[in-house]
Design a protein around this motif. Structure first.
Motif, PDB file in Angstrom:
ATOM      1  N   TYR A   1       0.802  -1.228   0.000  1.00 54.23           N
ATOM      2  CA  TYR A   1       0.000   0.000   0.000  1.00 54.23           C
ATOM      3  C   TYR A   1       0.838   1.283   0.000  1.00 54.23           C
ATOM      4  O   TYR A   1       0.316   2.356  -0.227  1.00 54.23           O
ATOM      5  N   ARG A   2       2.138   1.176   0.258  1.00 50.13           N
ATOM      6  CA  ARG A   2       2.975   2.386   0.184  1.00 50.13           C
ATOM      7  C   ARG A   2       2.889   3.031  -1.203  1.00 50.13           C
ATOM      8  O   ARG A   2       3.149   4.219  -1.349  1.00 50.13           O
ATOM      9  N   ASP A   3       2.530   2.203  -2.223  1.00 50.22           N
ATOM     10  CA  ASP A   3       2.436   2.723  -3.593  1.00 50.22           C
ATOM     11  C   ASP A   3       1.065   3.315  -3.907  1.00 50.22           C
ATOM     12  O   ASP A   3       0.791   3.678  -5.042  1.00 50.22           O
ATOM     13  N   TRP A   4       0.190   3.376  -2.917  1.00 49.33           N
ATOM     14  CA  TRP A   4      -1.190   3.811  -3.156  1.00 49.33           C
ATOM     15  C   TRP A   4      -1.483   5.168  -2.530  1.00 49.33           C
ATOM     16  O   TRP A   4      -2.602   5.647  -2.571  1.00 49.33           O
ATOM     17  N   HIS A   5      -0.476   5.743  -1.874  1.00 49.81           N
ATOM     18  CA  HIS A   5      -0.690   7.051  -1.231  1.00 49.81           C
ATOM     19  C   HIS A   5       0.634   7.786  -1.086  1.00 49.81           C
ATOM     20  O   HIS A   5       1.666   7.288  -1.556  1.00 49.81           O
ATOM     21  N   ILE A   6       0.611   8.935  -0.447  1.00 54.23           N
ATOM     22  CA  ILE A   6       1.796   9.782  -0.442  1.00 54.23           C
ATOM     23  C   ILE A   6       2.859   9.364   0.573  1.00 54.23           C
ATOM     24  O   ILE A   6       4.020   9.252   0.217  1.00 54.23           O
ATOM     25  N   PRO A   7       2.497   9.097   1.820  1.00 55.12           N
ATOM     26  CA  PRO A   7       3.565   8.698   2.750  1.00 55.12           C
ATOM     27  C   PRO A   7       4.060   7.293   2.453  1.00 55.12           C
ATOM     28  O   PRO A   7       3.396   6.528   1.744  1.00 55.12           O
ATOM     29  N   LEU A   8       5.192   6.969   2.996  1.00 49.76           N
ATOM     30  CA  LEU A   8       5.662   5.583   2.934  1.00 49.76           C
ATOM     31  C   LEU A   8       4.970   4.790   4.049  1.00 49.76           C
ATOM     32  O   LEU A   8       4.299   3.796   3.801  1.00 49.76           O
ATOM     33  N   GLY A   9       5.128   5.267   5.275  1.00 48.11           N
ATOM     34  CA  GLY A   9       4.611   4.534   6.432  1.00 48.11           C
ATOM     35  C   GLY A   9       3.100   4.647   6.538  1.00 48.11           C
ATOM     36  O   GLY A   9       2.488   5.561   6.001  1.00 48.11           O
TER      37      GLY A   9
END
Ligand SMILES: *Cc1c(COP(=O)(O)O)cnc(C)c1O
Length: 479
Positions: free
Chosen positions: A349-357
């Motif tokens: 899911y890190r690839d689905w939004h702006i933050p990594l965590g």
């Protein structure tokens, strides 16, 4: 005193303090109606009461809890009060608070599937559940080309949608070369301000955001959208993104998504549907017409943290083509490389939004859905909508007040007939009295009071008393 060999809280002490904290929250829930809904704190008041310097040695838990009561609580506006009718709700419930606590207890950081498989898989599963629960199109399910993800807010979801739209429109070249000033985005004059922010962050520039006028119902005029798109193409610009709203922030107006969707499909423009507040209503089949046309959307979001008894923060964001979103947001440094990711069999899911965590937010949503069941959620949504209907009828029958629009769902927009100034004074008088809290907007250039019914524990008696208070206070102000 603490044993200074070890400053940590032991599991035994945690158990003890944990019971105290749960008791504190339960007591708070029981006495919340006795507290002034809108905080009466003055600017700087809390800071003046706090010590200049942090403690050099650790303090007793009791002292901290005492300060919570004496210093913090007066600076709290009680969003969980059943007399909170302001803005839109940010409601909560027992199961969601407990889910939040468990999430903190597990302390998971779910950036990759591999960093806690359950954190990812529960999220994917619950978001697929919600597609069915809300009657959303199957193209948003993760077993096809699409899928859902939990974001912090609808603002972040809109930004991600816009970034993916930007890349799709430029063949994924803006990520490489930056924006060239030709991309244009569209929303209405009633669209939430987060879209303007997204347009600025995404590099389109706010002068490339077109705010389309609305009709008499505050819904986007789709013919004006079509002509604006044509004019922009004529001028050599590249229309790439339209945000349609299901339930605007000002008046809960619904844009004509079927018409807007057809325009977007014909023009190959990314359509994002923002249903932050109203989306929850689709739990009830009788309200699902609000989602007409959503099958034409490229992305969609709604906020369980507004009306679905799930404490802030929790926005559900869906895309029809997850590949476009992932390609827009993925970066894979060496230190994140791992076998499951490389196998392609898992979602990261890190690839689905702006933050990594990312936090384990699905836990609270799962606990809410399991506690209430679809039936329980529907029951409470229906109850809120019925209360709004009832209040609207009282307003219609009254001589001093008028409805500004027939309420859709749970927001009642109305005003006193005595003019803008009286309405503002009425609102200020009520809010400073502390027994209810409501806010205003402007519709058709005139001050309009908003009465938003969505707090978890709001019952008929609260709405009834608020209406009484509104009428009495208005009479006193008129004297
Ligand atoms: C509340 C609201 C938003 C913003 O929600 P956040 O989750 O706080 O970003 C966006 N759009 C609409 C229609 C809203 O009602």
């Amino acid at each position: 005193m603490k044993d200074h060999k070890d400053f940590h809280m032991t599991p035994e002490e945690f158990r003890l303090r944990g019971h105290t904290v749960i008791d504190w929250i339960a007591d708070y829930q029981e006495r919340i109606e006795s507290l002034p809904v809108l905080s009466r704190a003055k600017p700087g008041e809390l800071r003046a009461a706090l010590p200049e310097e942090p403690p050099e040695t650790g303090e007793d838990f009791e002292a901290v809890m005492r300060d919570l009561d004496e210093l913090i609580l007066p600076g709290i506006t009680h969003w969980q009060s059943p007399n909170f009718f302001a803005y839109f709700p940010a409601n909560a419930s027992g199961p969601s608070i407990l889910g939040e606590l468990l999430s903190a207890g597990l302390g998971v950081q779910g950036m990759l599937w591999a960093t806690s498989p359950a954190c990812t898989e529960l999220e994917t599963h619950v978001l697929d559940w919600l597609v069915g629960m809300l009657g959303l199109p199957d193209r948003f399910r993760s077993d096809g080309e699409g899928g859902g993800v939990i974001q912090d807010t609808a603002s972040s979801a809109a930004l991600c949608a816009l970034l993916a739209a930007r890349e799709r429109a430029t063949g994924f070249l803006s990520d490489e070369k930056g924006c060239d000033g030709t991309l244009v985005a569209y929303a209405s004059t009633q669209t939430h301000s987060s879209i303007e922010k997204a347009v600025r962050i995404a590099g389109l520039g706010s002068s490339n955001l077109r705010l389309i006028e609305t009709d008499e119902n505050y819904s986007m005029a789709s013919d004006l959208l079509a002509s604006q798109i044509a004019a922009d193409r004529e001028a050599g610009l590249v229309p790439c993104f339209v945000c349609a709203t299901v339930g605007t922030t000002s008046s809960l107006a619904v844009d004509p998504v079927p018409e807007i969707g057809k325009i977007c499909r014909d023009e190959n423009i990314w359509l994002h549907v923002d249903a932050a507040m109203a989306g929850t209503a689709a739990l009830c089949p009788e309200f699902r017409q609000i989602n007409n046309g959503v099958e034409l959307a490229d992305s969609y979001c709604f906020n369980p943290h507004k009306w679905m008894f799930t404490n802030f923060d929790c926005d559900c964001f869906y895309v029809a083509d997850r590949a476009a979103l992932i390609r827009t947001l993925t970066v894979l440094p060496e230190y994140l490389r791992n076998r499951p990711t490389e196998s392609g069999a898992v979602i990261d899911y890190r690839d689905w939004h702006i933050p990594l965590g990312r936090r384990f937010r699905a836990l609270k949503l799962w606990m809410v859905i399991r506690h209430y069941g679809v039936e329980g959620l529907r029951h409470h949504v229906r109850a809120h909508v019925a209360l709004a209907r009832e209040l609207a009828d009282w307003i219609t029958e009254s001589e001093d007040f008028e409805l500004v629009a027939e309420p859709l769902l749970n927001l009642v927009c109305f005003r006193h007939r005595g003019g803008d100034d009286l309405n503002m004074r009425l609102m200020e008088e009520l809010n400073s009295g502390g027994r209810i809290y409501l806010t205003h907007t402007k519709l058709g250039g005139r001050v309009t009071l908003r009465f938003s019914i969505g707090q978890t524990n709001t019952e008929r008696r609260h709405v009834d008393r608020a209406w009484d208070l509104l009428q009495k206070t208005a009479l006193e102000l008129e004297k």
